[in-house]
Design a protein around this motif. Structure first.
Motif, PDB file in Angstrom:
ATOM      1  N   ARG A  54      -6.420   0.614  -4.795  1.00  0.00           N
ATOM      2  CA  ARG A  54      -5.863  -0.697  -4.448  1.00  0.00           C
ATOM      3  C   ARG A  54      -4.743  -0.578  -3.430  1.00  0.00           C
ATOM      4  O   ARG A  54      -4.352  -1.559  -2.793  1.00  0.00           O
ATOM      5  N   ASP A  55      -4.210   0.638  -3.249  1.00  0.00           N
ATOM      6  CA  ASP A  55      -3.267   0.899  -2.165  1.00  0.00           C
ATOM      7  C   ASP A  55      -3.983   1.330  -0.890  1.00  0.00           C
ATOM      8  O   ASP A  55      -3.344   1.800   0.050  1.00  0.00           O
ATOM      9  N   ARG A  56      -5.316   1.220  -0.907  1.00  0.00           N
ATOM     10  CA  ARG A  56      -6.160   1.621   0.212  1.00  0.00           C
ATOM     11  C   ARG A  56      -5.914   3.082   0.584  1.00  0.00           C
ATOM     12  O   ARG A  56      -5.895   3.455   1.759  1.00  0.00           O
ATOM     13  N   LEU A 100     -13.712   0.547  -5.282  1.00  0.00           N
ATOM     14  CA  LEU A 100     -12.973   1.251  -6.323  1.00  0.00           C
ATOM     15  C   LEU A 100     -11.807   0.429  -6.864  1.00  0.00           C
ATOM     16  O   LEU A 100     -11.372   0.632  -8.003  1.00  0.00           O
ATOM     17  N   ALA A 101     -11.298  -0.501  -6.070  1.00  0.00           N
ATOM     18  CA  ALA A 101     -10.156  -1.309  -6.500  1.00  0.00           C
ATOM     19  C   ALA A 101     -10.567  -2.606  -7.171  1.00  0.00           C
ATOM     20  O   ALA A 101      -9.715  -3.363  -7.630  1.00  0.00           O
ATOM     21  N   ARG A 102     -11.875  -2.862  -7.238  1.00  0.00           N
ATOM     22  CA  ARG A 102     -12.341  -4.136  -7.792  1.00  0.00           C
ATOM     23  C   ARG A 102     -12.323  -4.096  -9.324  1.00  0.00           C
ATOM     24  O   ARG A 102     -12.821  -3.169  -9.942  1.00  0.00           O
ATOM     25  N   VAL A 103     -11.744  -5.123  -9.931  1.00  0.00           N
ATOM     26  CA  VAL A 103     -11.670  -5.256 -11.391  1.00  0.00           C
ATOM     27  C   VAL A 103     -12.556  -6.409 -11.833  1.00  0.00           C
ATOM     28  O   VAL A 103     -12.509  -7.499 -11.253  1.00  0.00           O
ATOM     29  N   SER A 104     -13.351  -6.176 -12.841  1.00  0.00           N
ATOM     30  CA  SER A 104     -14.189  -7.237 -13.380  1.00  0.00           C
ATOM     31  C   SER A 104     -13.321  -8.252 -14.131  1.00  0.00           C
ATOM     32  O   SER A 104     -12.632  -7.883 -15.083  1.00  0.00           O
ATOM     33  N   ARG A 155      -6.106   3.745  11.158  1.00  0.00           N
ATOM     34  CA  ARG A 155      -6.110   2.911   9.952  1.00  0.00           C
ATOM     35  C   ARG A 155      -4.917   3.175   9.059  1.00  0.00           C
ATOM     36  O   ARG A 155      -4.740   2.497   8.054  1.00  0.00           O
ATOM     37  N   VAL A 156      -4.077   4.153   9.381  1.00  0.00           N
ATOM     38  CA  VAL A 156      -2.904   4.440   8.575  1.00  0.00           C
ATOM     39  C   VAL A 156      -1.679   3.897   9.292  1.00  0.00           C
ATOM     40  O   VAL A 156      -1.472   4.157  10.468  1.00  0.00           O
ATOM     41  N   ALA A 157      -0.865   3.156   8.587  1.00  0.00           N
ATOM     42  CA  ALA A 157       0.348   2.616   9.177  1.00  0.00           C
ATOM     43  C   ALA A 157       1.325   3.749   9.469  1.00  0.00           C
ATOM     44  O   ALA A 157       1.320   4.763   8.781  1.00  0.00           O
ATOM     45  N   PRO A 159       0.824  -1.203   0.000  1.00  0.00           N
ATOM     46  CA  PRO A 159       0.000   0.000   0.000  1.00  0.00           C
ATOM     47  C   PRO A 159       0.859   1.254   0.000  1.00  0.00           C
ATOM     48  O   PRO A 159       1.857   1.345   0.701  1.00  0.00           O
ATOM     49  N   SER A 160       0.419   2.255  -0.784  1.00  0.00           N
ATOM     50  CA  SER A 160       1.205   3.482  -0.891  1.00  0.00           C
ATOM     51  C   SER A 160       1.283   4.214   0.426  1.00  0.00           C
ATOM     52  O   SER A 160       2.186   5.000   0.645  1.00  0.00           O
ATOM     53  N   GLU A 161       0.333   3.981   1.327  1.00  0.00           N
ATOM     54  CA  GLU A 161       0.345   4.699   2.592  1.00  0.00           C
ATOM     55  C   GLU A 161       1.553   4.337   3.447  1.00  0.00           C
ATOM     56  O   GLU A 161       1.870   5.010   4.398  1.00  0.00           O
ATOM     57  N   VAL A 162       2.226   3.208   3.131  1.00  0.00           N
ATOM     58  CA  VAL A 162       3.385   2.844   3.927  1.00  0.00           C
ATOM     59  C   VAL A 162       4.667   2.956   3.116  1.00  0.00           C
ATOM     60  O   VAL A 162       5.721   2.612   3.591  1.00  0.00           O
ATOM     61  N   ARG A 163       4.590   3.460   1.895  1.00  0.00           N
ATOM     62  CA  ARG A 163       5.800   3.652   1.112  1.00  0.00           C
ATOM     63  C   ARG A 163       6.387   5.019   1.447  1.00  0.00           C
ATOM     64  O   ARG A 163       5.933   6.035   0.970  1.00  0.00           O
ATOM     65  N   SER A 164       7.371   5.074   2.297  1.00  0.00           N
ATOM     66  CA  SER A 164       7.938   6.361   2.657  1.00  0.00           C
ATOM     67  C   SER A 164       9.368   6.516   2.169  1.00  0.00           C
ATOM     68  O   SER A 164       9.923   7.599   2.200  1.00  0.00           O
ATOM     69  N   ASP A 165      10.011   5.434   1.738  1.00  0.00           N
ATOM     70  CA  ASP A 165      11.393   5.513   1.309  1.00  0.00           C
ATOM     71  C   ASP A 165      11.473   5.661  -0.197  1.00  0.00           C
ATOM     72  O   ASP A 165      10.700   5.051  -0.933  1.00  0.00           O
ATOM     73  N   PRO A 166      12.425   6.459  -0.708  1.00  0.00           N
ATOM     74  CA  PRO A 166      12.631   6.536  -2.138  1.00  0.00           C
ATOM     75  C   PRO A 166      13.047   5.182  -2.679  1.00  0.00           C
ATOM     76  O   PRO A 166      13.530   4.323  -1.938  1.00  0.00           O
ATOM     77  N   PRO A 167      12.894   4.961  -3.984  1.00  0.00           N
ATOM     78  CA  PRO A 167      13.165   3.660  -4.565  1.00  0.00           C
ATOM     79  C   PRO A 167      14.589   3.175  -4.397  1.00  0.00           C
ATOM     80  O   PRO A 167      14.835   1.991  -4.526  1.00  0.00           O
ATOM     81  N   ASP A 168      15.550   4.061  -4.133  1.00  0.00           N
ATOM     82  CA  ASP A 168      16.927   3.598  -4.048  1.00  0.00           C
ATOM     83  C   ASP A 168      17.267   3.064  -2.665  1.00  0.00           C
ATOM     84  O   ASP A 168      18.414   2.799  -2.370  1.00  0.00           O
TER      85      ASP A 168
END
Length: 530
Positions: A361-363, A371-375, A517-519, A6-15
């Motif tokens: 989908r990242d909540r 909203l994250a559901r795909v048919s 609800r947020v990490a 989930p994007s809510e817990v992505r705090s570090d840059p990709p490197d």
């Protein structure tokens, strides 16, 4: 579970060793569907959207969002009314600035081929909070763009047949009758595009490709015919019109046209070999659309029956076509413009749908589950398509209240997108200043798109251009946004709307954090689930 990161817990840059790092070596680089799917898994996502789009479909996604015929016809009269013939020069200037931004985006599309491009890129280049706001601003801006694009039918259909003027007699989109009729036509169009977005994505892609092909043919034909009917030389573009202040205002027309090229990145999870295809189509869609738009404006100025009778500043390109080419040919070409408006609205709604899906989908949004559901049958996320259609239609209702809402809506959406773009190029520049972006290669070791040693100057100029244009677009000019007077809120509409968007986002995040609800920021990114 559609995503394990989930994007809510992505705090570090990709490197810093996250799964996003894999884009440099392990992300998809061949046309094998299995490789593309495995590359997506490296970012923590399952392949749910149907991966069926080829290179031309990817190009069409970006080109149709820009939609030369839609936007030039929609804003030509506005630009000319302020800048006169000299407003032509705002087109190549804006194209150069946007190509700088597109080059930066192409680099990121090669490294992070994920739906929700701006949101995903900003998150990985900065942190979860900043990336969330970039995505939030972008998706709201896209919804507003959908509404503004749908309004463009008013510039075209009543000129084709008076029967399309269902309300009153004045067809001008800034009159009371024209504004109300524009809203009615726009809502009808949104019903159509929402239905198409609920169908299989191959149907959506087919409609888009056919429409883009028709638009390109129509634009080339219009340019050619107008040049053959030209009475004056290009020297008129250096005479007449207002000063630098008027040109800054008239540049709003070009700025509105040349947005949305990032749509090729939005469709990455549905594109085969996206790391190679998306960077090329981002650049080619903008270059092709920008060149055609510039030629179209020049041809119209050279072929217009008069530059001083006032009709170019009120009726725009429709006046030039029907006057120079005759009612028959002119109306036929306007029908092609109507097709372009339809396809543009469809493409913009699709792009907004993918952004909503990616964040959900990242909540990272309210009601993320639906909203994250795909048919599984259509490969489309149905709830986001419905939400975008309903919200855009609700915005169109503003047009029933005041004609000034037309310009307020159009300007607001481009400010939102320019700001969201800067929220990518800004962190990208800071990342470069710390260390060069890692080179991206496909599984065979072949290099992917990179600016190399030109990265730093191009990135810096792209950010400066984006910030300058954002300020220019948002500046509360009464003569532009409240020409009739008495509606102070239209003069400040863009800034008020942006503040409201940020406030709503802040309140939602605060409420969610309060509920636990947020990490916590800095939490490790979970490993991808096989």
């Amino acid at each position: 579970m559609t995503a394990t990161a989930p994007s809510e817990v992505r705090s570090d840059p990709p490197d810093h060793g996250t799964a996003a790092d894999a884009a440099g070596t392990d992300a998809p680089g061949t046309d094998a569907a299995g490789t593309d799917t495995a590359g997506l898994a490296g970012f923590g996502y399952r392949q749910e959207l149907h991966r069926s789009l080829g290179r031309y479909a990817s190009f069409a996604a970006g080109f149709s969002f820009i939609s030369v015929l839609t936007t030039v016809f929609q804003f030509f009269a506005f630009g000319y009314s302020f800048g006169g013939p000299r407003f032509f020069w705002t087109w190549p200037a804006v194209l150069i600035g946007q190509l700088l931004v597109a080059a930066c985006f192409a680099e990121l599309a090669a490294r992070y081929p994920i739906s929700g491009a701006v949101y995903q890129w900003s998150t990985r280049l900065s942190n979860a909070v900043f990336g969330w706001y970039a995505g939030w601003i972008m998706v709201i801006g896209q919804v507003v763009v959908v509404a503004a694009a749908a309004l463009a039918l008013q510039v075209v259909l009543p000129a084709v047949w008076s029967g399309f003027q269902l309300i009153g007699t004045d067809t001008s989109p800034v009159s009371s009758d024209g504004a109300a009729n524009a809203a009615l036509l726009g809502i009808a169009l949104l019903v159509l595009t929402t239905v198409v977005n609920l169908l299989d994505n191959t149907v959506m892609s087919l409609v888009n490709r056919v429409g883009v092909t028709a638009e390109i043919i129509g634009a080339v034909l219009i340019v050619t015919l107008l040049f053959t009917h030209a009475d004056r030389t290009p020297s008129v573009t250096v005479h007449g019109g207002g000063g630098s202040s008027a040109l800054l205002v008239s540049s709003i027309a070009a700025a509105y046209v040349m947005i949305g090229f990032d749509s090729a990145g939005e469709m990455s999870e549905e594109t085969r070999d996206p790391q190679r295809v998306a960077p090329r189509t981002i650049l080619s869609a903008l270059a092709a659309a920008g060149a055609l738009a510039t030629l179209l404006v020049l041809a119209a100025l050279l072929a217009a029956p008069s530059l001083t009778d006032g009709r170019l500043g009120t009726e725009g390109l429709s006046y030039v076509l029907t006057s120079r080419l005759g009612d028959g040919v002119g109306r036929a070409l306007l029908c092609d413009v109507a097709v372009a408006v339809t396809v543009a609205t469809l493409a913009i709604q699709t792009s907004a749908t993918r952004m909503l899906f990616s964040m959900a989908r990242d909540r990272a949004l309210p009601f993320s589950g639906p909203l994250a559901r795909v048919s599984p049958r259509t490969g489309q996320p149905p709830a986001p398509a419905l939400v975008v259609g309903v919200l855009a239609a609700a915005l169109l209702l503003l047009n029933f209240g005041s004609p000034d809402a037309f310009l307020a809506i159009g300007t607001t959406c481009i400010v939102m997108l320019y700001l969201a773009y800067a929220m990518v190029t800004g962190p990208q520049l800071l990342r470069r200043l710390r260390s060069p972006l890692p080179p991206a290669t496909d599984p065979s070791g072949n290099p992917l798109f990179s600016l190399g040693r030109w990265g730093l100057p191009v990135n810096a100029l792209a950010l400066l251009y984006g910030l300058a244009m954002t300020v220019n677009l948002a500046w509360p000019r009464a003569t532009v946004y409240d020409p009739s007077g008495g509606h102070w809120y239209f003069q400040w509409f863009t800034l008020l709307f942006l503040l409201a968007v940020l406030l709503v986002g802040f309140l939602w995040r605060t409420l969610r954090a309060h509920r636990g609800r947020v990490a916590p920021e800095g939490a490790a990114v979970p490993a991808p689930t096989p």
